[in-house]
Design a protein around this motif. Sequence first.
Motif, PDB file in Angstrom:
ATOM      1  N   SER A  83      15.541 -12.859   9.218  1.00 32.20           N
ATOM      2  CA  SER A  83      16.543 -12.644  10.251  1.00 32.20           C
ATOM      3  C   SER A  83      16.402 -13.739  11.309  1.00 32.20           C
ATOM      4  O   SER A  83      15.298 -14.230  11.563  1.00 32.20           O
ATOM      5  CB  SER A  83      16.316 -11.247  10.836  1.00 32.20           C
ATOM      6  N   ILE A  84      17.531 -14.135  11.879  1.00 29.71           N
ATOM      7  CA  ILE A  84      17.523 -15.117  12.971  1.00 29.71           C
ATOM      8  C   ILE A  84      18.069 -14.403  14.199  1.00 29.71           C
ATOM      9  O   ILE A  84      19.275 -14.198  14.331  1.00 29.71           O
ATOM     10  CB  ILE A  84      18.401 -16.345  12.624  1.00 29.71           C
ATOM     11  N   SER A  85      17.162 -13.960  15.071  1.00 25.60           N
ATOM     12  CA  SER A  85      17.650 -13.239  16.240  1.00 25.60           C
ATOM     13  C   SER A  85      18.081 -14.231  17.317  1.00 25.60           C
ATOM     14  O   SER A  85      17.634 -15.383  17.328  1.00 25.60           O
ATOM     15  CB  SER A  85      16.599 -12.263  16.769  1.00 25.60           C
ATOM     16  N   MET A  86      18.931 -13.804  18.210  1.00 25.88           N
ATOM     17  CA  MET A  86      19.504 -14.652  19.271  1.00 25.88           C
ATOM     18  C   MET A  86      20.330 -15.801  18.676  1.00 25.88           C
ATOM     19  O   MET A  86      20.475 -16.849  19.310  1.00 25.88           O
ATOM     20  CB  MET A  86      18.405 -15.247  20.179  1.00 25.88           C
ATOM     21  N   ALA A  87      20.867 -15.613  17.477  1.00 23.74           N
ATOM     22  CA  ALA A  87      21.611 -16.690  16.823  1.00 23.74           C
ATOM     23  C   ALA A  87      22.898 -17.044  17.563  1.00 23.74           C
ATOM     24  O   ALA A  87      23.455 -18.122  17.375  1.00 23.74           O
ATOM     25  CB  ALA A  87      21.936 -16.290  15.381  1.00 23.74           C
ATOM     26  N   ALA A 121       0.807  -1.227   0.000  1.00 24.25           N
ATOM     27  CA  ALA A 121       0.000   0.000   0.000  1.00 24.25           C
ATOM     28  C   ALA A 121       0.840   1.278   0.000  1.00 24.25           C
ATOM     29  O   ALA A 121       0.412   2.302  -0.537  1.00 24.25           O
ATOM     30  CB  ALA A 121      -0.951  -0.008   1.203  1.00 24.25           C
ATOM     31  N   CYS A 122       2.045   1.231   0.596  1.00 25.42           N
ATOM     32  CA  CYS A 122       2.831   2.472   0.665  1.00 25.42           C
ATOM     33  C   CYS A 122       4.094   2.431  -0.194  1.00 25.42           C
ATOM     34  O   CYS A 122       4.951   3.309  -0.078  1.00 25.42           O
ATOM     35  CB  CYS A 122       3.167   2.815   2.116  1.00 25.42           C
ATOM     36  N   GLY A 123       4.202   1.427  -1.042  1.00 27.37           N
ATOM     37  CA  GLY A 123       5.320   1.397  -1.984  1.00 27.37           C
ATOM     38  C   GLY A 123       6.642   0.957  -1.386  1.00 27.37           C
ATOM     39  O   GLY A 123       7.709   1.317  -1.883  1.00 27.37           O
ATOM     40  N   CYS A 124       6.595   0.171  -0.315  1.00 25.69           N
ATOM     41  CA  CYS A 124       7.826  -0.400   0.248  1.00 25.69           C
ATOM     42  C   CYS A 124       8.186  -1.645  -0.557  1.00 25.69           C
ATOM     43  O   CYS A 124       7.352  -2.525  -0.748  1.00 25.69           O
ATOM     44  CB  CYS A 124       7.585  -0.754   1.721  1.00 25.69           C
ATOM     45  N   GLU A 125       9.440  -1.703  -1.032  1.00 26.59           N
ATOM     46  CA  GLU A 125       9.804  -2.775  -1.970  1.00 26.59           C
ATOM     47  C   GLU A 125      10.626  -3.903  -1.373  1.00 26.59           C
ATOM     48  O   GLU A 125      11.063  -4.801  -2.077  1.00 26.59           O
ATOM     49  CB  GLU A 125      10.549  -2.175  -3.170  1.00 26.59           C
ATOM     50  N   LYS A 126      10.867  -3.815  -0.042  1.00 24.43           N
ATOM     51  CA  LYS A 126      11.664  -4.886   0.568  1.00 24.43           C
ATOM     52  C   LYS A 126      11.210  -5.089   2.004  1.00 24.43           C
ATOM     53  O   LYS A 126      11.118  -4.128   2.781  1.00 24.43           O
ATOM     54  CB  LYS A 126      13.149  -4.488   0.536  1.00 24.43           C
ATOM     55  N   VAL A 127      10.908  -6.326   2.367  1.00 28.51           N
ATOM     56  CA  VAL A 127      10.490  -6.598   3.742  1.00 28.51           C
ATOM     57  C   VAL A 127      11.391  -7.653   4.381  1.00 28.51           C
ATOM     58  O   VAL A 127      12.066  -8.413   3.689  1.00 28.51           O
ATOM     59  CB  VAL A 127       9.012  -7.063   3.818  1.00 28.51           C
ATOM     60  N   LYS A 128      11.373  -7.674   5.701  1.00 30.97           N
ATOM     61  CA  LYS A 128      12.231  -8.608   6.441  1.00 30.97           C
ATOM     62  C   LYS A 128      11.424  -9.272   7.546  1.00 30.97           C
ATOM     63  O   LYS A 128      10.718  -8.594   8.297  1.00 30.97           O
ATOM     64  CB  LYS A 128      13.418  -7.835   7.039  1.00 30.97           C
ATOM     65  N   LEU A 129      11.524 -10.576   7.624  1.00 27.02           N
ATOM     66  CA  LEU A 129      10.866 -11.335   8.682  1.00 27.02           C
ATOM     67  C   LEU A 129      11.884 -11.667   9.762  1.00 27.02           C
ATOM     68  O   LEU A 129      13.087 -11.601   9.523  1.00 27.02           O
ATOM     69  CB  LEU A 129      10.288 -12.629   8.099  1.00 27.02           C
ATOM     70  N   ASN A 130      11.407 -12.049  10.918  1.00 29.13           N
ATOM     71  CA  ASN A 130      12.343 -12.384  11.991  1.00 29.13           C
ATOM     72  C   ASN A 130      11.820 -13.573  12.787  1.00 29.13           C
ATOM     73  O   ASN A 130      10.625 -13.729  12.979  1.00 29.13           O
ATOM     74  CB  ASN A 130      12.515 -11.189  12.936  1.00 29.13           C
ATOM     75  N   VAL A 131      12.770 -14.408  13.221  1.00 31.86           N
ATOM     76  CA  VAL A 131      12.419 -15.486  14.145  1.00 31.86           C
ATOM     77  C   VAL A 131      13.511 -15.559  15.207  1.00 31.86           C
ATOM     78  O   VAL A 131      14.671 -15.249  14.926  1.00 31.86           O
ATOM     79  CB  VAL A 131      12.273 -16.834  13.385  1.00 31.86           C
ATOM     80  N   SER A 132      13.128 -15.932  16.413  1.00 30.99           N
ATOM     81  CA  SER A 132      14.120 -16.110  17.471  1.00 30.99           C
ATOM     82  C   SER A 132      14.723 -17.507  17.344  1.00 30.99           C
ATOM     83  O   SER A 132      14.003 -18.490  17.147  1.00 30.99           O
ATOM     84  CB  SER A 132      13.454 -15.961  18.843  1.00 30.99           C
ATOM     85  N   ALA A 133      16.045 -17.580  17.453  1.00 28.94           N
ATOM     86  CA  ALA A 133      16.705 -18.890  17.357  1.00 28.94           C
ATOM     87  C   ALA A 133      16.518 -19.715  18.614  1.00 28.94           C
ATOM     88  O   ALA A 133      16.825 -20.904  18.638  1.00 28.94           O
ATOM     89  CB  ALA A 133      18.200 -18.703  17.098  1.00 28.94           C
ATOM     90  N   SER A 134      15.997 -19.088  19.662  1.00 28.25           N
ATOM     91  CA  SER A 134      15.813 -19.812  20.916  1.00 28.25           C
ATOM     92  C   SER A 134      14.536 -20.649  20.856  1.00 28.25           C
ATOM     93  O   SER A 134      13.430 -20.121  20.792  1.00 28.25           O
ATOM     94  CB  SER A 134      15.705 -18.826  22.076  1.00 28.25           C
ATOM     95  N   THR A 135      14.698 -21.957  20.901  1.00 29.77           N
ATOM     96  CA  THR A 135      13.533 -22.846  20.877  1.00 29.77           C
ATOM     97  C   THR A 135      12.666 -22.575  22.112  1.00 29.77           C
ATOM     98  O   THR A 135      11.435 -22.500  22.005  1.00 29.77           O
ATOM     99  CB  THR A 135      13.986 -24.316  20.830  1.00 29.77           C
ATOM    100  N   ALA A 136      13.312 -22.396  23.256  1.00 34.04           N
ATOM    101  CA  ALA A 136      12.557 -22.144  24.503  1.00 34.04           C
ATOM    102  C   ALA A 136      11.715 -20.871  24.373  1.00 34.04           C
ATOM    103  O   ALA A 136      10.525 -20.847  24.711  1.00 34.04           O
ATOM    104  CB  ALA A 136      13.533 -22.016  25.670  1.00 34.04           C
ATOM    105  N   HIS A 137      12.334 -19.802  23.834  1.00 39.13           N
ATOM    106  CA  HIS A 137      11.658 -18.513  23.649  1.00 39.13           C
ATOM    107  C   HIS A 137      10.472 -18.663  22.700  1.00 39.13           C
ATOM    108  O   HIS A 137       9.366 -18.182  22.956  1.00 39.13           O
ATOM    109  CB  HIS A 137      12.697 -17.519  23.092  1.00 39.13           C
ATOM    110  N   ASN A 138      10.713 -19.352  21.593  1.00 39.05           N
ATOM    111  CA  ASN A 138       9.666 -19.510  20.573  1.00 39.05           C
ATOM    112  C   ASN A 138       8.501 -20.371  21.082  1.00 39.05           C
ATOM    113  O   ASN A 138       7.340 -20.057  20.865  1.00 39.05           O
ATOM    114  CB  ASN A 138      10.278 -20.126  19.314  1.00 39.05           C
ATOM    115  N   LEU A 139       8.855 -21.457  21.805  1.00 37.30           N
ATOM    116  CA  LEU A 139       7.808 -22.336  22.340  1.00 37.30           C
ATOM    117  C   LEU A 139       6.948 -21.587  23.357  1.00 37.30           C
ATOM    118  O   LEU A 139       5.724 -21.684  23.330  1.00 37.30           O
ATOM    119  CB  LEU A 139       8.433 -23.574  23.001  1.00 37.30           C
ATOM    120  N   ALA A 140       7.594 -20.796  24.205  1.00 36.89           N
ATOM    121  CA  ALA A 140       6.859 -20.068  25.248  1.00 36.89           C
ATOM    122  C   ALA A 140       5.932 -19.016  24.646  1.00 36.89           C
ATOM    123  O   ALA A 140       4.822 -18.810  25.116  1.00 36.89           O
ATOM    124  CB  ALA A 140       7.841 -19.426  26.211  1.00 36.89           C
TER     125      ALA A 140
END
Length: 323
Positions: free
Chosen positions: A148-152, A99-118
């Motif tokens: 992106s892989i945070s907490m890598a 909608a606003c003409g942004c041509e690049k996006v970035k996703l993120n996930v935490s590398a911590s299984t414990a963090h993600n599960l919680a």
Amino acid sequence: MNENMTVMQLPSAIRLCEVGLRDGLQNEKQQLTWQEKVQLVNAMGKAGFPVIEVGSFVSPKAVPQMSNTDQVFSEMERFPGVEYRALIANARGVDRAIACGCEKVKLNVSASTAHNLANLNCTPSQSVAGFAACVEKALAANIGISGSISMAFGSPWDKEIPIQDVREITEAYLAVGINEISLSDASGMAYPTQVVDICREMKASYPQVNWWLHFHNTRGLGIANILAGMQAGFTQFDASFAGVGGCPFVPGAAGNVATEDVLHMCEEMGVETGVDLDKAMDISRSVVDLVGHVTDSYLLRAGKSKDLIRELPVGQIKNQTQK
Ligand code: ZN
């Protein structure tokens, strides 16, 4: 030269992404108006930044500082050759980008299984598999998408993250069609020898990946980690104006390494960035004014090394050393 001395292997040039508008400002109490952000992003274009993270398309309730990202994209000047990107959390973020003409996006996930599960009740790899809908939507609209892989390099819940976990997440990204990936140390736990080991292994295992590194300076190792990344052959790094930032999950977290500190190091070492250091410092000074407090920037405090070169005060130095 002494034969036993190791010669530092440095790239001739690196690419910096200025993430201050997103990673920096999302942790600030002071909310910037879209007009203030537009001024900053335009100044970044003029300063020569090749990549700029303008903001995020996430819930305005969760991150009110980023709620005007759409408006910033609509109003800002776009400099040729500059990549403007935004962080998203789901397919709704892609809709806002379109909608606003942004041509690049970035996703993120935490590398911590414990963090993600919680938080999300699934493993990091399962989260990434769920990004397939975002990828499909983005590609159909001709929008680039990265991950992106945070907490890598470690998390407050796991200390070190097994490299096998980082590999699995990388493979999950590749499986949904994302091959530009950032290894992020949001927790500020990475250290240089670990960075060299992990980066070398990841680069050798996944040569098809377009890698980025993202270090927070929580324990003062950010710039050392960037240098370690260069040693491992990585050439793309995030940095934040004036060192502004933090991380809501990590107590005491600092921002990314200050952009001007990285630029200054590169200038001293002869590594090209394409960014004008003086202009970058001007941007950082105005950010300090806008947020209204002192930030973690060595350059803003001490100035450039070259600024110290001045006429010798003949006679005075001798007297001072005799005191
Ligand atoms: Zn960050």
